[in-house]
Write a protein that holds these residues in place. Structure first.
Motif, PDB file in Angstrom:
ATOM      1  N   HIS A  71       0.764  -1.360   0.123  1.00  0.00           N
ATOM      2  CA  HIS A  71       0.079  -0.137   0.214  1.00  0.00           C
ATOM      3  C   HIS A  71       0.578   1.259   0.049  1.00  0.00           C
ATOM      4  O   HIS A  71       0.269   2.391   0.140  1.00  0.00           O
ATOM      5  CB  HIS A  71      -0.887   0.078   1.269  1.00  0.00           C
ATOM      6  N   ALA A  80      -8.321   2.299   0.876  1.00  0.00           N
ATOM      7  CA  ALA A  80      -8.603   0.760   0.662  1.00  0.00           C
ATOM      8  C   ALA A  80      -8.213  -0.353   1.769  1.00  0.00           C
ATOM      9  O   ALA A  80      -8.870  -1.284   2.057  1.00  0.00           O
ATOM     10  CB  ALA A  80      -7.966   0.461  -0.763  1.00  0.00           C
ATOM     11  N   PHE A  81      -7.028   0.035   2.177  1.00  0.00           N
ATOM     12  CA  PHE A  81      -6.512  -0.826   3.304  1.00  0.00           C
ATOM     13  C   PHE A  81      -7.557  -0.783   4.680  1.00  0.00           C
ATOM     14  O   PHE A  81      -7.802  -1.712   5.275  1.00  0.00           O
ATOM     15  CB  PHE A  81      -5.077  -0.519   3.610  1.00  0.00           C
ATOM     16  N   ARG A  82      -7.939   0.515   4.960  1.00  0.00           N
ATOM     17  CA  ARG A  82      -8.480   0.931   6.170  1.00  0.00           C
ATOM     18  C   ARG A  82     -10.020   0.027   6.091  1.00  0.00           C
ATOM     19  O   ARG A  82     -10.402  -0.462   7.084  1.00  0.00           O
ATOM     20  CB  ARG A  82      -8.577   2.223   6.274  1.00  0.00           C
ATOM     21  N   ARG A  83     -10.366   0.004   4.949  1.00  0.00           N
ATOM     22  CA  ARG A  83     -11.675  -0.653   4.702  1.00  0.00           C
ATOM     23  C   ARG A  83     -11.746  -2.098   5.056  1.00  0.00           C
ATOM     24  O   ARG A  83     -12.824  -2.688   5.341  1.00  0.00           O
ATOM     25  CB  ARG A  83     -12.467  -0.485   3.508  1.00  0.00           C
ATOM     26  N   ARG A  84     -10.526  -2.697   4.785  1.00  0.00           N
ATOM     27  CA  ARG A  84     -10.361  -4.285   5.018  1.00  0.00           C
ATOM     28  C   ARG A  84     -10.324  -4.567   6.366  1.00  0.00           C
ATOM     29  O   ARG A  84     -10.406  -5.635   6.699  1.00  0.00           O
ATOM     30  CB  ARG A  84      -9.308  -4.691   4.228  1.00  0.00           C
ATOM     31  N   LYS A  94      -9.028  -1.513  13.207  1.00  0.00           N
ATOM     32  CA  LYS A  94      -9.664  -0.273  12.577  1.00  0.00           C
ATOM     33  C   LYS A  94      -9.377   0.963  13.512  1.00  0.00           C
ATOM     34  O   LYS A  94      -8.953   1.811  13.465  1.00  0.00           O
ATOM     35  CB  LYS A  94     -10.863  -0.300  11.886  1.00  0.00           C
ATOM     36  N   ARG A 126      -8.437 -12.887   6.138  1.00  0.00           N
ATOM     37  CA  ARG A 126      -8.956 -11.924   5.321  1.00  0.00           C
ATOM     38  C   ARG A 126      -7.853 -11.014   4.518  1.00  0.00           C
ATOM     39  O   ARG A 126      -8.125 -10.463   3.244  1.00  0.00           O
ATOM     40  CB  ARG A 126      -9.777 -10.697   5.899  1.00  0.00           C
ATOM     41  N   PHE A 127      -6.569 -11.194   4.945  1.00  0.00           N
ATOM     42  CA  PHE A 127      -5.433 -10.433   4.290  1.00  0.00           C
ATOM     43  C   PHE A 127      -4.668 -11.612   3.610  1.00  0.00           C
ATOM     44  O   PHE A 127      -3.397 -11.468   3.078  1.00  0.00           O
ATOM     45  CB  PHE A 127      -4.630  -9.880   5.447  1.00  0.00           C
ATOM     46  N   THR A 130      -4.070 -10.483  -0.221  1.00  0.00           N
ATOM     47  CA  THR A 130      -3.549  -9.088  -0.603  1.00  0.00           C
ATOM     48  C   THR A 130      -2.114  -9.174   0.158  1.00  0.00           C
ATOM     49  O   THR A 130      -1.290  -8.476  -0.496  1.00  0.00           O
ATOM     50  CB  THR A 130      -4.464  -8.080  -0.071  1.00  0.00           C
TER      51      THR A 130
END
Length: 221
Positions: A71, A80-84, A94, A126-127, A130
């Motif tokens: 990122h 985009a990262f914060r939303r994940r 978060k 979830r990561f 990515t």
């Protein structure tokens, strides 16, 4: 009437605090007292903070390097990262990032101020796509040979174990009934995955292993 030394100590520390140590001492040999257990617990907590400290710094730096790769250097402000990031729990990644970003203006300051729960929550499925499947073998290249998602899952569990240990130490709670050998093994795995040299350096200087070997509960069934 003069109080016995232990009674004075008990009054200062509270009967509730010493009750755990008294219970354990009652099942030990006569030379093991609540006072000796409390003293050993303090020494063990003090000695463990060095390996816990090093483990947290090494793992957060490894994770931060993956975030920079994915990122960019200003990843804390990447929407985009914060939303994940997970946001359901009260101690969510978060919320932790938002708090740290509110107080600091540089990425390095944010990395230094983020709690361990943030870094643990990065090691969730979830990561995988990515962060960890593309990059885990590069930043934690000495981790066991396995699929990145399996390694990530094991790291998540080890960080959780160390977080629990760290919290007990920070709140001055008893740790003498924990499997401290397993705690040290988890710390060793995490540091080794990033840098075996750093683990060897720690092992030359830490006192936790020596204090653990002198536990008054050694050999207790």
């Amino acid at each position: 009437m003069t109080m016995a030394p232990y009674d004075v100590l008990r009054r200062a520390l509270s009967a509730e605090r010493l009750s755990t140590y008294e219970r354990i001492a009652s099942a030990c040999s006569p030379d093991v007292t609540a006072e000796s257990l409390y003293l050993w617990n303090m020494r063990m907590c003090d000695a463990l903070m060095m390996p816990v400290h090093l483990c947290e710094v090494v793992i957060r730096n490894a994770a931060a390097s993956v975030l920079v790769r994915q990122h960019g250097p200003r990843w804390p402000w990447n929407e985009a990262f914060r939303r994940r990031l997970p946001a359901s729990a009260s101690a969510s990644a978060k919320a932790a990032l938002e708090q740290a970003a509110h107080r600091a203006t540089s990425t390095s300051d944010i990395v230094a101020n983020l709690p361990m729960v943030f870094w643990q929550q990065l090691f969730t499925c979830r990561f995988d796509s990515t962060l960890w499947i593309p990059a885990l073998s590069r930043v934690l290249q000495h981790a066991p040979s396995a699929h990145p998602s399996a390694i990530r899952k094991a790291i998540h569990a080890d960080i959780g174990r160390i977080r629990h240990l760290r919290n007990r130490i920070a709140h001055h709670e008893p740790i003498l009934e924990r499997d401290i050998g397993a705690d040290l093994a988890a710390i060793g795995r995490l540091i080794h995955a990033r840098c075996p040299h750093t683990l060897s350096w720690l092992q030359r200087h830490e006192r936790a292993t020596t204090i653990l070997a002198a536990s008054p509960l050694a050999g207790r069934p």
